[in-house]
Motif scaffolding. Structure first.
Motif, mmCIF file in Angstrom:
data_model
loop_
_atom_site.group_PDB
_atom_site.id
_atom_site.type_symbol
_atom_site.label_atom_id
_atom_site.label_comp_id
_atom_site.label_asym_id
_atom_site.label_seq_id
_atom_site.Cartn_x
_atom_site.Cartn_y
_atom_site.Cartn_z
ATOM 1 N N THR A 1 0.824 -1.205 0.000
ATOM 2 C CA THR A 1 0.000 0.000 0.000
ATOM 3 C C THR A 1 0.859 1.256 0.000
ATOM 4 O O THR A 1 0.397 2.317 -0.361
ATOM 5 N N SER A 2 2.110 1.153 0.434
ATOM 6 C CA SER A 2 3.009 2.303 0.341
ATOM 7 C C SER A 2 4.406 1.803 0.035
ATOM 8 O O SER A 2 4.718 0.633 0.240
ATOM 9 N N ALA A 3 5.253 2.715 -0.447
ATOM 10 C CA ALA A 3 6.609 2.338 -0.854
ATOM 11 C C ALA A 3 7.386 1.754 0.323
ATOM 12 O O ALA A 3 8.085 0.754 0.194
ATOM 13 N N LEU A 4 7.208 2.367 1.500
ATOM 14 C CA LEU A 4 7.962 1.931 2.668
ATOM 15 C C LEU A 4 7.542 0.523 3.110
ATOM 16 O O LEU A 4 8.395 -0.314 3.428
ATOM 17 N N GLY B 1 4.693 -0.570 -4.629
ATOM 18 C CA GLY B 1 4.272 0.277 -3.514
ATOM 19 C C GLY B 1 4.366 1.750 -3.857
ATOM 20 O O GLY B 1 3.476 2.530 -3.522
ATOM 21 N N SER B 2 5.457 2.140 -4.557
ATOM 22 C CA SER B 2 5.628 3.553 -4.908
ATOM 23 C C SER B 2 4.501 4.025 -5.806
ATOM 24 O O SER B 2 3.888 5.065 -5.567
ATOM 25 N N ILE B 3 4.217 3.230 -6.859
ATOM 26 C CA ILE B 3 3.174 3.638 -7.804
ATOM 27 C C ILE B 3 1.830 3.738 -7.098
ATOM 28 O O ILE B 3 1.085 4.716 -7.260
ATOM 29 N N ARG B 4 1.534 2.740 -6.240
ATOM 30 C CA ARG B 4 0.243 2.785 -5.543
ATOM 31 C C ARG B 4 0.171 3.960 -4.577
ATOM 32 O O ARG B 4 -0.887 4.571 -4.411
ATOM 33 N N GLU B 5 1.307 4.275 -3.931
ATOM 34 C CA GLU B 5 1.285 5.379 -2.973
ATOM 35 C C GLU B 5 1.121 6.713 -3.701
ATOM 36 O O GLU B 5 0.369 7.576 -3.262
ATOM 37 N N ILE B 6 1.825 6.855 -4.856
ATOM 38 C CA ILE B 6 1.722 8.113 -5.606
ATOM 39 C C ILE B 6 0.288 8.315 -6.093
ATOM 40 O O ILE B 6 -0.321 9.365 -5.901
ATOM 41 N N LEU B 7 -0.287 7.262 -6.703
ATOM 42 C CA LEU B 7 -1.632 7.398 -7.260
ATOM 43 C C LEU B 7 -2.702 7.421 -6.172
ATOM 44 O O LEU B 7 -3.709 8.106 -6.287
ATOM 45 N N GLY B 8 -2.486 6.668 -5.105
ATOM 46 C CA GLY B 8 -3.552 6.499 -4.115
ATOM 47 C C GLY B 8 -3.505 7.499 -2.976
ATOM 48 O O GLY B 8 -4.543 7.887 -2.446
ATOM 49 N N SER B 9 -2.319 7.890 -2.536
ATOM 50 C CA SER B 9 -2.240 8.788 -1.391
ATOM 51 C C SER B 9 -1.562 10.103 -1.714
ATOM 52 O O SER B 9 -1.450 10.977 -0.854
ATOM 53 N N VAL C 1 -8.876 3.930 -4.925
ATOM 54 C CA VAL C 1 -8.888 2.544 -5.413
ATOM 55 C C VAL C 1 -7.483 1.944 -5.433
ATOM 56 O O VAL C 1 -7.311 0.745 -5.267
ATOM 57 N N PHE C 2 -6.454 2.797 -5.605
ATOM 58 C CA PHE C 2 -5.095 2.253 -5.693
ATOM 59 C C PHE C 2 -4.554 1.785 -4.348
ATOM 60 O O PHE C 2 -3.609 1.011 -4.291
ATOM 61 N N VAL C 3 -5.143 2.260 -3.255
ATOM 62 C CA VAL C 3 -4.732 1.765 -1.946
ATOM 63 C C VAL C 3 -5.427 0.436 -1.660
ATOM 64 O O VAL C 3 -4.910 -0.407 -0.948
ATOM 65 N N LEU C 4 -6.595 0.265 -2.266
ATOM 66 C CA LEU C 4 -7.367 -0.957 -2.030
ATOM 67 C C LEU C 4 -6.880 -2.094 -2.936
ATOM 68 O O LEU C 4 -6.105 -1.875 -3.865
ATOM 69 N N ALA C 5 -7.381 -3.302 -2.659
ATOM 70 C CA ALA C 5 -6.914 -4.483 -3.392
ATOM 71 C C ALA C 5 -7.057 -4.378 -4.923
ATOM 72 O O ALA C 5 -6.126 -4.745 -5.639
ATOM 73 N N PRO C 6 -8.185 -3.882 -5.452
ATOM 74 C CA PRO C 6 -8.301 -3.821 -6.918
ATOM 75 C C PRO C 6 -7.181 -3.019 -7.551
ATOM 76 O O PRO C 6 -6.655 -3.394 -8.609
ATOM 77 N N GLY C 7 -6.771 -1.931 -6.907
ATOM 78 C CA GLY C 7 -5.684 -1.112 -7.410
ATOM 79 C C GLY C 7 -4.385 -1.895 -7.510
ATOM 80 O O GLY C 7 -3.599 -1.721 -8.441
ATOM 81 N N ALA C 8 -4.180 -2.784 -6.523
ATOM 82 C CA ALA C 8 -2.973 -3.609 -6.535
ATOM 83 C C ALA C 8 -2.942 -4.495 -7.778
ATOM 84 O O ALA C 8 -1.920 -4.612 -8.452
ATOM 85 N N PHE C 9 -4.086 -5.088 -8.103
ATOM 86 C CA PHE C 9 -4.152 -5.950 -9.288
ATOM 87 C C PHE C 9 -3.912 -5.149 -10.567
ATOM 88 O O PHE C 9 -3.182 -5.582 -11.458
ATOM 89 N N ILE C 10 -4.539 -3.970 -10.642
ATOM 90 C CA ILE C 10 -4.410 -3.151 -11.849
ATOM 91 C C ILE C 10 -2.953 -2.753 -12.061
ATOM 92 O O ILE C 10 -2.382 -2.966 -13.140
ATOM 93 N N VAL C 11 -2.321 -2.199 -11.004
ATOM 94 C CA VAL C 11 -0.941 -1.737 -11.136
ATOM 95 C C VAL C 11 -0.017 -2.914 -11.452
ATOM 96 O O VAL C 11 0.847 -2.834 -12.322
ATOM 97 N N LEU C 12 -0.217 -4.045 -10.750
ATOM 98 C CA LEU C 12 0.638 -5.207 -10.983
ATOM 99 C C LEU C 12 0.514 -5.687 -12.419
ATOM 100 O O LEU C 12 1.506 -6.000 -13.082
ATOM 101 N N GLY C 13 -0.725 -5.686 -12.941
ATOM 102 C CA GLY C 13 -0.944 -6.115 -14.317
ATOM 103 C C GLY C 13 -0.157 -5.280 -15.303
ATOM 104 O O GLY C 13 0.555 -5.804 -16.160
ATOM 105 N N TYR C 14 -0.245 -3.938 -15.137
ATOM 106 C CA TYR C 14 0.474 -3.059 -16.055
ATOM 107 C C TYR C 14 1.988 -3.192 -15.903
ATOM 108 O O TYR C 14 2.727 -3.159 -16.880
ATOM 109 N N LEU C 15 2.432 -3.372 -14.644
ATOM 110 C CA LEU C 15 3.875 -3.511 -14.413
ATOM 111 C C LEU C 15 4.412 -4.777 -15.086
ATOM 112 O O LEU C 15 5.465 -4.769 -15.707
#
Lengths: 203, 194
Positions: B32-35, B145-153, B169-183
């Motif tokens: 959920t975050s880069a750290l 984590g970085s991408i999700r934190e930038i987009l989500g928080s 949405v990027f902090v939540l589970a669906p966001g994780a799937f979306i970002v991972l898919g593109y990565l």
């Protein structure tokens, strides 16, 4: 290179036994070695939390040593850490738990001044969703600032259900965390439990 | 295989997350975050190196039919050691990562490397493999984590970079799937041999 141990019954039992025995011995040592530092670290967190949630107090009266328990119901009691300033009780830090969290139970420290106002709050331990429910931590967002100096005895109980600290969705006064209403409700519940305990001290 | 190749294959050629798609539960859950991603990656790296070395040292003593339970016990032991020591000596880090440490036991990368590499190679190579795979995993988790934190928080490593809360949405589970898919798509495109 040594040849591989054959998968006979005796070999398998012996190997698994030896590995488990070694693992448990190693863990017993680590547990022993870390037991004290862990207890110390936890006490440190507690001390810090107490200092955060009540007004400045005299260190000659140790709140941890003078802890007493307040029973809310049978088998349900909260720990209270009283503090003194100039001989009088200046604050009460109450360690309150709630089991209404999104991921089960969590613990917060709620500090009251003698007139029933919440001085401040601190989260001790929780398992709420990272990025959502964990915004109740001071380090993650300023959400919990609305509990600072909350004048609980003067909150108007709009819906008349006897609960003073509630989120706005439940006709209360507290703004819930976006997308974490359950965590916010649970936080309010813990505060409410602490306040119930506080009223019992005053009686 | 040269030592360097053993080390570097964990980053792109055989990256646990982007190529082998192993260990997706902690990948999706903790980034959920880069750290958080970085911390989880480093804790996993430590366990991976230790368990790889231990497994490669005892590989000839363990009968084939009971190797999986034996590996699991070894891994669980190291994870518990990490958890207890972190709680005792690094309480601040434990406050951030404590929730995720027990998850390392069931991370299939660790059992996967024990099974696929450490049980067939010597201790030094296994340690290098563990380090490479672990750091590759940490890198993947930090990117995610970085991408999700930038987009989500709207922040990175807890530093605010733009106003507002970002897309929840990027902090939540669906966001994780979306970002991972593109990565994964991006990494596959970049590393694919023409």
């Amino acid at each position: 290179m040594a040849s591989k141990t054959k998968s006979t019954f005796v070999n398998m039992v012996v190997v698994l036994f030896v590995i488990s025995a070694l693992a448990s011995t190693a863990l017993a040592f680590v547990y022993q070695a870390t037991k004290e530092p862990i207890a110390k670290a936890k006490l440190e967190i507690k001390k810090k939390a107490i200092a955060q949630v009540v007004p400045e107090f005299d260190t000659s009266y140790n709140p941890i040593e003078n802890m007493f328990k307040i029973a809310l119901a049978e088998g349900d009691s909260l720990e209270c850490y009283p503090t003194k300033k100039g001989g009088d009780f200046s604050g009460y830090a109450i360690k309150a738990n709630t089991n209404k969290g999104f991921a089960g139970e969590f613990w917060i420290m709620v500090g009251f001044t003698p007139d029933g106002k919440i001085y401040n709050t601190a989260v001790l331990e929780h398992h709420e969703t990272p990025g959502l429910g964990d915004k109740m931590q001071k380090s993650k967002s300023n959400w919990s600032e609305q509990f600072t100096n909350l004048d609980v005895p003067n909150i108007k109980d709009i819906d008349g259900d006897g609960i003073l600290i509630e989120v706005k969705k439940d006709q209360g006064t507290v703004d819930a965390i976006t997308a974490a209403t359950i965590s916010s409700r649970a936080f309010c519940d813990a505060c409410e439990r602490a306040y119930t305990a506080f009223k019992k001290i005053k009686k | 295989m040269s030592k360097l190749k053993i080390f570097t294959k964990g980053f792109f050629a055989e990256n646990a997350v982007f190529v082998m798609l192993l260990g997706l539960c902690p990948t999706l859950g903790t980034t959920t975050s880069a750290l958080n991603g970085l911390g989880m990656g480093l804790a996993t790296t430590f366990v991976l190196v230790m368990s790889n070395v231990a497994v490669s040292l005892v590989k000839n003593l363990i009968p084939d039919k009971v190797r999986i339970p034996a590996f699991i016990v070894i891994i669980a032991t190291f994870v518990t050691i990490v958890e207890l020591s972190m709680q005792a000596y690094l309480p601040d880090l434990y406050a951030v990562l404590g929730l995720f440490i027990p998850l390392i036991v069931v991370n299939c990368i660790i059992l996967g490397r024990a099974e696929a590499f450490a049980s067939k190679n010597n201790a030094l190579d296994s340690a290098i493999d563990g380090l490479g795979m672990g750091l590759g995993f940490a890198m993947a988790l930090t990117m995610l984590g970085s991408i999700r934190e930038i987009l989500g928080s709207g922040s990175i490593f807890n530093m605010k970079i733009y106003q507002g809360d970002g897309a929840l949405v990027f902090v939540l589970a669906p966001g994780a799937f979306i970002v991972l898919g593109y990565l994964i798509a991006l990494v596959t495109k970049l590393t694919k041999k023409a």
